[in-house]
Design a protein around this motif. Structure first.
Motif, PDB file in Angstrom:
ATOM      1  N   ALA A  30       0.828  -1.214   0.000  1.00 41.04           N
ATOM      2  CA  ALA A  30       0.000   0.000   0.000  1.00 41.04           C
ATOM      3  C   ALA A  30       0.857   1.257   0.000  1.00 41.04           C
ATOM      4  CB  ALA A  30      -0.936  -0.003   1.211  1.00 41.04           C
ATOM      5  N   PHE A  31       2.095   1.155   0.496  1.00 40.18           N
ATOM      6  CA  PHE A  31       2.970   2.327   0.515  1.00 40.18           C
ATOM      7  C   PHE A  31       3.327   2.788  -0.901  1.00 40.18           C
ATOM      8  CE2 PHE A  31       3.932   0.821   4.880  1.00 40.18           C
ATOM      9  CZ  PHE A  31       3.711   2.010   5.559  1.00 40.18           C
ATOM     10  N   TYR A  32       3.296   1.831  -1.864  1.00 40.29           N
ATOM     11  CA  TYR A  32       3.584   2.221  -3.243  1.00 40.29           C
ATOM     12  C   TYR A  32       2.492   3.129  -3.812  1.00 40.29           C
ATOM     13  CZ  TYR A  32       7.236  -1.355  -3.253  1.00 40.29           C
ATOM     14  OH  TYR A  32       8.357  -2.087  -2.975  1.00 40.29           O
ATOM     15  N   ALA A  33       1.299   3.055  -3.223  1.00 37.31           N
ATOM     16  CA  ALA A  33       0.188   3.877  -3.705  1.00 37.31           C
ATOM     17  C   ALA A  33       0.197   5.280  -3.110  1.00 37.31           C
ATOM     18  CB  ALA A  33      -1.142   3.183  -3.379  1.00 37.31           C
ATOM     19  N   PHE A  34       1.069   5.510  -2.130  1.00 38.57           N
ATOM     20  CA  PHE A  34       1.093   6.814  -1.464  1.00 38.57           C
ATOM     21  C   PHE A  34       1.359   7.978  -2.424  1.00 38.57           C
ATOM     22  CE2 PHE A  34       1.598   6.681   3.415  1.00 38.57           C
ATOM     23  CZ  PHE A  34       0.441   5.915   3.500  1.00 38.57           C
ATOM     24  N   PRO A  35       2.360   7.889  -3.324  1.00 40.32           N
ATOM     25  CA  PRO A  35       2.592   9.019  -4.245  1.00 40.32           C
ATOM     26  C   PRO A  35       1.356   9.346  -5.098  1.00 40.32           C
ATOM     27  CG  PRO A  35       4.456   7.520  -4.268  1.00 40.32           C
ATOM     28  CD  PRO A  35       3.375   6.842  -3.493  1.00 40.32           C
ATOM     29  N   LEU A  36       0.667   8.277  -5.568  1.00 36.72           N
ATOM     30  CA  LEU A  36      -0.531   8.499  -6.373  1.00 36.72           C
ATOM     31  C   LEU A  36      -1.632   9.153  -5.542  1.00 36.72           C
ATOM     32  CD1 LEU A  36      -2.058   8.117  -9.037  1.00 36.72           C
ATOM     33  CD2 LEU A  36      -2.695   5.812  -8.257  1.00 36.72           C
ATOM     34  N   ILE A  37      -1.784   8.690  -4.301  1.00 34.44           N
ATOM     35  CA  ILE A  37      -2.804   9.274  -3.413  1.00 34.44           C
ATOM     36  C   ILE A  37      -2.507  10.748  -3.145  1.00 34.44           C
ATOM     37  CG2 ILE A  37      -3.751   9.205  -1.067  1.00 34.44           C
ATOM     38  CD1 ILE A  37      -3.294   6.167  -1.114  1.00 34.44           C
ATOM     39  N   LEU A  38      -1.219  11.065  -2.916  1.00 32.73           N
ATOM     40  CA  LEU A  38      -0.838  12.458  -2.679  1.00 32.73           C
ATOM     41  C   LEU A  38      -1.115  13.332  -3.896  1.00 32.73           C
ATOM     42  CD1 LEU A  38       2.546  12.031  -0.746  1.00 32.73           C
ATOM     43  CD2 LEU A  38       0.384  12.889   0.155  1.00 32.73           C
ATOM     44  N   LEU A  39      -0.817  12.776  -5.073  1.00 34.60           N
ATOM     45  CA  LEU A  39      -1.063  13.535  -6.301  1.00 34.60           C
ATOM     46  C   LEU A  39      -2.541  13.828  -6.485  1.00 34.60           C
ATOM     47  CD1 LEU A  39       0.067  14.761  -8.918  1.00 34.60           C
ATOM     48  CD2 LEU A  39      -0.154  12.497  -9.977  1.00 34.60           C
ATOM     49  N   VAL A  40      -3.382  12.812  -6.311  1.00 36.69           N
ATOM     50  CA  VAL A  40      -4.838  12.989  -6.439  1.00 36.69           C
ATOM     51  C   VAL A  40      -5.335  13.976  -5.385  1.00 36.69           C
ATOM     52  CG1 VAL A  40      -7.077  11.830  -6.245  1.00 36.69           C
ATOM     53  CG2 VAL A  40      -5.177  10.717  -7.452  1.00 36.69           C
ATOM     54  N   TRP A  41      -4.784  13.835  -4.190  1.00 36.97           N
ATOM     55  CA  TRP A  41      -5.172  14.711  -3.076  1.00 36.97           C
ATOM     56  C   TRP A  41      -4.891  16.187  -3.416  1.00 36.97           C
ATOM     57  CZ3 TRP A  41      -3.340  13.566   2.613  1.00 36.97           C
ATOM     58  CH2 TRP A  41      -4.037  14.412   3.497  1.00 36.97           C
TER      59      TRP A  41
END
Length: 345
Positions: A30-41
């Motif tokens: 799930a940590f690999y999804a953090f950059p994508l989540i931050l970008l969407v955020w």
């Protein structure tokens, strides 16, 4: 875990995190999804951000370090998610205990200490060579009971069956030619004494190791009859004939020169004893061969070692869950302060 142990910052050191075993390591993906989540955020934040049109002169537009505080809630929320993921991965430590046991074997060693065991075709002589391999044999056993009988013109028990190997090796160290005054080789008596020591044994496997360099020349019990008696108690007998044929060194003469004597050994009796005892007969002529025979017997008479494994597992996910909950409550609190102002510059 102590009630306040979770307060320690040691839980966030790299050394502590590396020491854990993780029950669900797949959660770390799930940590690999953090950059994508931050970008969407960030994109959503930009699109939904409210603005207020005001008229200011250029000199009144100044950047203030206080404006950085508006990122604090987002950082705290990010740390909250990180801690929750660590808790979901379930960090734990396992202390594995292994309990070994065996039914054990009862072994009685019968060692000849007659005068001829002083012959020096073994180094330093036959008896000392026998003592060396006997000591090594004892220390290589596991939970077996081992006893000791010495004999020359008579036979007597030097040690009963015991699993105290250090004590037994002390008895072996103290073996010398002065223990028995009567000369001769009482093989039958030695087998009888060994059998008497083992007759009440409840072990499934009972073994006798007879080491001698001569024929039966003393005692009032015939070796063959003694072997048949041992067989009646289900005692397996290994016999070892020690010594070279022909001229062998035996001390020194008046002028300090090595004295040689003629040595012969009738193997018939020892072979017959091993046959009756359903064991094996060995003939050895040097130290290395004697060591190899004891190593072979050691392999033949190994009891199956059984083991139980116990795992004592301690979970530490509560530490990260508590910290995550604290940071989440802090984030909610900051939402109601000036730091999370609805209007952001």
């Amino acid at each position: 875990m102590a009630e306040t142990q979770w307060l320690s910052l040691k839980w966030f050191t790299w050394e502590t995190l590396q020491s854990f075993q993780w029950e669900f390591p797949i959660v770390f993906y799930a940590f690999y999804a953090f950059p994508l989540i931050l970008l969407v955020w960030i994109l959503i934040d930009r699109l939904k951000r409210q603005s207020l049109a005001i008229a200011l002169t250029e000199k009144d537009i100044k950047w203030s370090p206080i404006s950085i505080l508006r990122h604090v809630p987002n950082i705290i929320l990010l740390l909250t998610f990180t801690l929750l993921l660590l808790a979901l991965a379930r960090p734990q430590k396992t202390n594995e205990k292994v309990e070994q046991w065996t039914e054990g074997i009862d072994i009685m060693m019968l060692i000849d200490i007659s005068e001829s065991m002083q012959i020096e075709d073994f180094r330093p002589n036959r008896l000392e060579a026998a003592k060396d391999v006997a000591r090594n044999f004892v220390m290589g056993r596991f939970q077996d009971r081992i006893g000791l009988v010495v004999f020359s013109g008579e036979a007597y028990s030097r040690s009963p069956l015991t699993s105290d190997y250090e004590l037994l090796n002390t008895y072996i160290d103290d073996i010398n030619f002065d223990l028995i005054e009567k000369s001769g080789t009482a093989i039958g008596s030695a087998i009888a004494v060994g059998t008497n020591r083992m007759r009440e044994s409840e072990s499934k496997t009972k073994v006798m190791i007879l080491l001698s360099d001569g024929d039966n020349t003393a005692g009032n019990i015939d070796p063959i009859i003694a072997a048949e008696l041992a067989d009646a108690y289900d005692i397996k007998i290994y016999t070892i004939a020690i010594g070279k044929e022909g001229k062998v060194p035996f001390g020194q003469d008046f002028f300090g020169r090595t004295r040689y004597v003629e040595n012969t050994l009738n193997e018939t009796t020892l072979r017959k004893i091993a046959e009756i005892g359903h064991g094996r007969f060995f003939r050895v002529s040097d130290n290395q061969a004697l060591e190899q025979v004891f190593e072979l017997i050691d392999k033949y008479e190994k009891a199956e070692i059984k083991e139980n494994r116990f795992k004592d597992t301690t979970d530490f996910y509560t530490v990260y869950l508590i910290w995550g909950m604290i940071l989440f409550l802090l984030w909610l609190l900051l939402k109601s302060t000036f730091i999370s102002n609805i209007l952001q510059d």
